[in-house]
Write an enzyme that holds these catalytic residues in place. Structure first.
Site, PDB file in Angstrom:
ATOM      1  N   LYS A  79       0.870  -1.173   0.000  1.00  0.00           N
ATOM      2  CA  LYS A  79       0.000   0.000   0.000  1.00  0.00           C
ATOM      3  C   LYS A  79       0.908   1.225   0.000  1.00  0.00           C
ATOM      4  CE  LYS A  79      -3.769   1.870   2.885  1.00  0.00           C
ATOM      5  NZ  LYS A  79      -4.581   1.600   4.094  1.00  0.00           N
ATOM      6  N   SER A 154      -9.322   1.331   3.136  1.00  0.00           N
ATOM      7  CA  SER A 154      -8.533   2.145   2.244  1.00  0.00           C
ATOM      8  C   SER A 154      -7.433   1.375   1.509  1.00  0.00           C
ATOM      9  CB  SER A 154      -7.902   3.289   3.033  1.00  0.00           C
ATOM     10  OG  SER A 154      -7.032   2.796   4.023  1.00  0.00           O
ATOM     11  N   SER A 178      -9.194  -1.041   7.333  1.00  0.00           N
ATOM     12  CA  SER A 178      -8.738  -0.872   5.952  1.00  0.00           C
ATOM     13  C   SER A 178      -8.060  -2.077   5.330  1.00  0.00           C
ATOM     14  CB  SER A 178      -7.807   0.328   5.851  1.00  0.00           C
ATOM     15  OG  SER A 178      -8.587   1.492   5.797  1.00  0.00           O
TER      16      SER A 178
HETATM   17  N1  GLN Z   1     -12.501   3.485   6.703  1.00  0.00           N
HETATM   18  C1  GLN Z   1     -11.964   3.943   7.948  1.00  0.00           C
HETATM   19  C2  GLN Z   1     -11.691   5.414   7.858  1.00  0.00           C
HETATM   20  O1  GLN Z   1     -12.076   5.975   6.910  1.00  0.00           O
HETATM   21  C3  GLN Z   1     -10.747   3.157   8.292  1.00  0.00           C
HETATM   22  C4  GLN Z   1      -9.550   3.561   7.526  1.00  0.00           C
HETATM   23  C5  GLN Z   1      -8.360   2.739   7.833  1.00  0.00           C
HETATM   24  O2  GLN Z   1      -8.429   1.690   8.464  1.00  0.00           O
HETATM   25  N2  GLN Z   1      -7.215   3.237   7.430  1.00  0.00           N
HETATM   26  O3  GLN Z   1     -11.115   6.012   8.695  1.00  0.00           O
END
Ligand code: GLN
Length: 491
Positions: A79, A154, A178
């Site tokens: 990532k 994400s 994420s």
């Molecule tokens: N979807 C969650 C957020 O928007 C988690 C994001 C993540 O785990 N980096 O914060």
């Protein structure tokens, strides 16, 4: 079937037998990326020359009989918020376009030492803030199972890369889900280890009390092997724990006879798509047949988790992202009159709307006069969520639930409604708040072939148990279905 569609342990075995070379795997990966990247927008950066050189080195080691372990010669992706020396790291943000970090993250260093071959950097929501990958400054990644749908976020690019058979392994980060959410939307295995299990040195920080790096692979064993290589104490991340790293792969086949599987009733009720509920209930029946004892548990405070998470993660993000000021990394506004204008213009132009929203929420939550009302109360809610886990784990050895309440949705469907987007994380956020390990393994897909994720959670540092339960299910259910990517659509 390209080699990237074969699970990692199978590829390691084929490499060890000399049936395949690492160069074959890398050429296969590069060809697959070439064919599909324009359509799916998975990779932000590909280092073909570096990957070929690393593969050649691995093949030489093999020829000399001095392999470095099961990941030697295996291609993988990162990532884009995990840094590798000399390779751009954008975090999905315009702010960092052109930034090239001068050092390796600890996970990258350990993977290099294990002989794994880094192919490139995968698309993501900007600074890991999002659940659909639509908040990337470089355009959304598409779901390989249905390019009109999101891959989840994400770590959407990392999961889509594995699902599309580009590569057998990737690493993502989880602050609130994420890794599990995109793994569930893409039909692959994604694990968030216990807080402190894996070093975050070299991971661009979002919410430091929540962030963890986790592996993404087609099979549970693949994820276990990858986790094995990167886990363990690191003097450069003071939050890593000293606990020894057990042999997770060896523990996979122990079975689940007698294990108490907790089903959280609240997590199969209101707000859960009926198909998701059906698939998870099916998996629970299978685990019972495999010898587990199913018990019901309650987690009444998880309904506060999303709200508490957005206050805590926003507060931490507002502080962590202060370093992006135009003076140090990446973007720097030009023709500014003074320092104040440098900060303001660099940040105004460099950050996207979602990141600005999080910084504003976080800064407000920490501001004088509001600290107790928001941050203080969110921390209390976080303690209540933790206590829910303690009680649940007194009755159950592991917890089973959906990874996401909904199926992969269409691009644009939730983009204008931040709250609808945030609620997609309702079932993954609690594990981050409590620091417990959790993974998503593919359940049986829907009739239309859309993936569904089964979430398995275990007490802190009990990754072995989590992996065992996932493996028991996978042995019966098989691996996640492959997407039907039609070559004519590649353009
Ligand atoms: N979807 C969650 C957020 O928007 C988690 C994001 C993540 O785990 N980096 O914060």
């Amino acid at each position: 079937m390209t080699s990237g569609h074969r699970p990692l342990p199978e590829l390691s075995a084929a490499l060890a037998r000399g049936e395949l070379s690492s160069a074959d795997l890398v050429e296969d990966a590069l060809a697959r990326v070439d064919a599909w990247n324009r359509r799916l927008n998975v990779f932000l950066h590909v280092d073909a020359a570096g990957a070929r050189a690393a593969a050649a080195a691995s093949d030489t080691r093999r020829a000399r009989g001095c392999l470095r372990g099961p990941l030697d010669g295996i291609p993988y992706a990162l990532k884009d918020n995990i840094v590798a020396r000399g390779m751009p790291a954008t975090c999905g943000s315009r702010f960092l376009a052109g930034f090239v970090p001068p050092y390796d993250a600890t996970v990258v260093e350990r993977l290099r030492r294990a002989g794994a071959v880094l192919i490139g950097k995968a698309n993501m929501d900007e600074f890991a803030m999002g659940s659909s990958n639509e908040h990337s400054a470089f355009g959304p990644t598409r779901n390989p199972h249905d390019p009109e749908r999101v891959p989840g976020g994400s770590s959407g690019g990392a999961c889509a890369a594995v699902a599309a058979g580009m590569i057998p392994l990737a690493f993502g980060s989880s602050t609130g889900g994420s890794v599990r959410l995109p793994a569930s939307f893409c039909g692959v295995v994604g694990a968030k280890p216990s807080y402190g299990r894996v070093s975050r040195y070299g991971l661009v920080a979002f919410g430091s009390s929540l962030d963890q790096i986790g592996p993404i692979a087609r099979s549970v064993e693949g994820a276990a092997r990858a986790l094995q290589v990167v886990a363990g104490e690191d003097p450069r991340d003071a939050t890593t724990c000293r606990a020894p790293v057990p042999d997770w792969v060896a523990a996979l086949d122990e079975g689940i006879a007698g294990l108490r599987i907790g089903v959280v009733r609240e997590h199969l009720g209101e707000g859960i798509d009926p198909v998701v509920r059906d698939r998870v209930e099916e998996a629970i029946r299978v685990l019972e047949r495999e010898g587990a004892r199913v018990v019901e548990v309650e987690m009444p405070h998880t309904r506060f988790a999303v709200a508490a998470y957005h206050v805590v993660s926003g507060a931490e993000a507002s502080s962590n992202l202060a370093r992006f000021d135009g003076a140090r990394y990446g973007r720097r506004a030009d023709r500014v009159a003074d320092l104040e204008e440098l900060y303001v213009r660099s940040r105004a132009d460099g950050f996207g709307d979602e990141v600005k929203r999080r910084i504003l929420i976080g800064t407000f939550a920490l501001s004088a006069g509001y600290h107790d009302e928001y941050y203080g109360r969110a921390m209390k809610a976080r303690s209540l969520v933790r206590r829910d886990y303690e009680k649940a784990f007194a009755r159950a050895d592991a917890l089973v639930s959906p990874a996401a309440p909904v199926l992969p949705f269409r691009l644009g469907e939730r983009l204008d409604d931040p709250l609808a987007m945030y609620l997609v994380d309702a079932l993954t956020i609690p594990a981050n708040l409590a620091g417990v390990p959790a993974l998503s393994v593919p359940a049986r897909p829907t009739g239309d072939g859309l993936p569904v994720g089964l979430q398995i959670q275990a007490p802190v540092l009990e990754e072995a148990r989590m992996l065992r339960v996932a493996h028991a299910w996978e042995r019966v259910a098989g691996l996640g279905a492959l997407p039907r990517l039609v070559p004519g659509e590649a353009a």
